[in-house]
Design a protein around this motif. Sequence first.
Motif, PDB file in Angstrom:
ATOM      1  N   SER A 231       2.417  -4.715  -3.265  1.00 42.88           N
ATOM      2  CA  SER A 231       0.997  -5.082  -3.347  1.00 42.88           C
ATOM      3  C   SER A 231       0.784  -6.523  -3.785  1.00 42.88           C
ATOM      4  O   SER A 231      -0.342  -6.937  -4.015  1.00 42.88           O
ATOM      5  CB  SER A 231       0.284  -4.146  -4.332  1.00 42.88           C
ATOM      6  OG  SER A 231       0.856  -4.270  -5.629  1.00 42.88           O
ATOM      7  N   THR A 415       0.675   3.304  -6.883  1.00 45.16           N
ATOM      8  CA  THR A 415       0.415   2.944  -5.487  1.00 45.16           C
ATOM      9  C   THR A 415      -1.080   2.813  -5.251  1.00 45.16           C
ATOM     10  O   THR A 415      -1.544   1.885  -4.563  1.00 45.16           O
ATOM     11  CB  THR A 415       0.997   4.006  -4.536  1.00 45.16           C
ATOM     12  OG1 THR A 415       2.410   4.087  -4.746  1.00 45.16           O
ATOM     13  CG2 THR A 415       0.731   3.649  -3.081  1.00 45.16           C
ATOM     14  N   GLU A 418      -2.425  -0.391  -7.318  1.00 43.50           N
ATOM     15  CA  GLU A 418      -1.989  -1.672  -6.762  1.00 43.50           C
ATOM     16  C   GLU A 418      -2.513  -1.919  -5.355  1.00 43.50           C
ATOM     17  O   GLU A 418      -2.482  -3.051  -4.870  1.00 43.50           O
ATOM     18  CB  GLU A 418      -0.456  -1.733  -6.754  1.00 43.50           C
ATOM     19  CG  GLU A 418       0.170  -1.744  -8.134  1.00 43.50           C
ATOM     20  CD  GLU A 418      -0.206  -2.995  -8.917  1.00 43.50           C
ATOM     21  OE1 GLU A 418      -0.013  -4.102  -8.388  1.00 43.50           O
ATOM     22  OE2 GLU A 418      -0.710  -2.855 -10.041  1.00 43.50           O
ATOM     23  N   ASN A 419      -2.992  -0.871  -4.675  1.00 39.71           N
ATOM     24  CA  ASN A 419      -3.488  -1.025  -3.305  1.00 39.71           C
ATOM     25  C   ASN A 419      -4.954  -0.611  -3.188  1.00 39.71           C
ATOM     26  O   ASN A 419      -5.420  -0.262  -2.098  1.00 39.71           O
ATOM     27  CB  ASN A 419      -2.646  -0.190  -2.338  1.00 39.71           C
ATOM     28  CG  ASN A 419      -1.208  -0.662  -2.274  1.00 39.71           C
ATOM     29  OD1 ASN A 419      -0.866  -1.598  -1.562  1.00 39.71           O
ATOM     30  ND2 ASN A 419      -0.330  -0.014  -3.042  1.00 39.71           N
TER      31      ASN A 419
END
Length: 469
Positions: A231, A415, A418-419
């Motif tokens: 990311s 996940t 960070e995204n």
Amino acid sequence: MRRRERYKRLIMFLASVLIVAVQTGAFAYAWFNKYHVSEIIGRRYGYWGHWALIVLYALMVVLVSKLFSAFKVGYQRVLDVLLSQIFSVLLVNAVAYLQLALIGRWRFLQYVGPMVHVTVFNLCAVVLWVFFMRILYTKIYPPHEILLIYGQASPKSLVKKMQARRDKYNITGTISLKEGVEKIKREIPKYGAVMIGDIPSHERNLFLKCCFENNKRCYCLPKISDIMIMSSEKIHMFDTPLLLFRNCGLTVEQQFIKRCFDIVCSLLMFVLLSPVFLLIAVLVKCYDGGPVLYKQERLTKDGKVFLVYKFRSMRVDSEKHGARLAMKGDSRVTPVGKVLRNIHFDELPQLLNIIKGDMSLVGPRPERPEIAAQYTKDIPEFPYRLKVKAGLTGYAQVYGKYNTTPYDKLKLDLTYIENYSFFLDLQLIATTIKILFQKENTEGVEKWQVTAATTPDQKERGQKRAGNE
């Protein structure tokens, strides 16, 4: 096999175009032959007016299908894709009918027949499409023979997970890192693909390069640092590329948009579901006369402790022996609670937590302080999940299970963090609907486990404790 891999994306793209065209064609037929020629419209549309309406319908099909991940025939299970397509058809046609009602100045409300026919036709079309594409995909792209490279941890758990998708993953060989790097390198060319387990970064890099040199497909279990790297922002200011890690969670703008969306949606859902709230409250109260709501301390952003609200699904004395997660076939769960937990309706009162600002619609699952403390002893990075508010649903809730290990939950939650994007929130909310039809997502931990992190060597103690209860 290798040559056919090159055309996989093209084939799936053309298949997606086909099903969108079929659904759009059904709507176009209803528009030209039923709605446009009727007296309900009240006025004639020109050439571009027709196409604008039809193109708008096609765009809705594409957008909603992507929202539900309805095109991922080779990636998801048949049931997942089928449910995604069905929900997409129902949602798109409901919105399209409201659009037609506006065009007809609400005189359409009694003229629903043609749209029902379109919906039935499209449902039949997508069901046939899903099964046909699944058969075609399996025929053209059979699962690769995979070599699993593992380290100190036993590969049995990972192999068991992969075996649940034999249509896509076929682990035919395993080899320990103890066998040596050179021997493993000689084994890699013998297989169609390689799965790299949780091994040290140095050896993992050597195997990744070996797969690259031999044009071998490679799967890899990500480490926490890998998720952060994926990311990161790429900077090209010098002749040496740089990666920027902001490490600040959500921006102020993202937090504002997320909070506004939380308030509007939770208030709307609370109003619409108020009859359901009342019915559940009556059922819970009538069963054993205990309290309707269950309050429990949980953790949210920055480690803040708050009281989460849930419909009580267990006996009043369910934790007389201390805090523990629900087990498979847990005798503490009441008959009413079993139904509520299977359809996740015991979580509905958390809409109040969202309105108060303790939680968000989407975010990491709020853990109990004492259980989070146990996880943190073994996984010091576990508090990284607390960079955002806890959520009613989330990445780990959608792609994991109730009994997913804390380390895997941490990676899933990171996940998401960070995204993060607003579209990702919408996608997770849409995907959550499918979970209501998937029993495995509500399975508790094993009877010998106190938390999802309890290891097999603690089984004996766990069994004794379960026996005492």
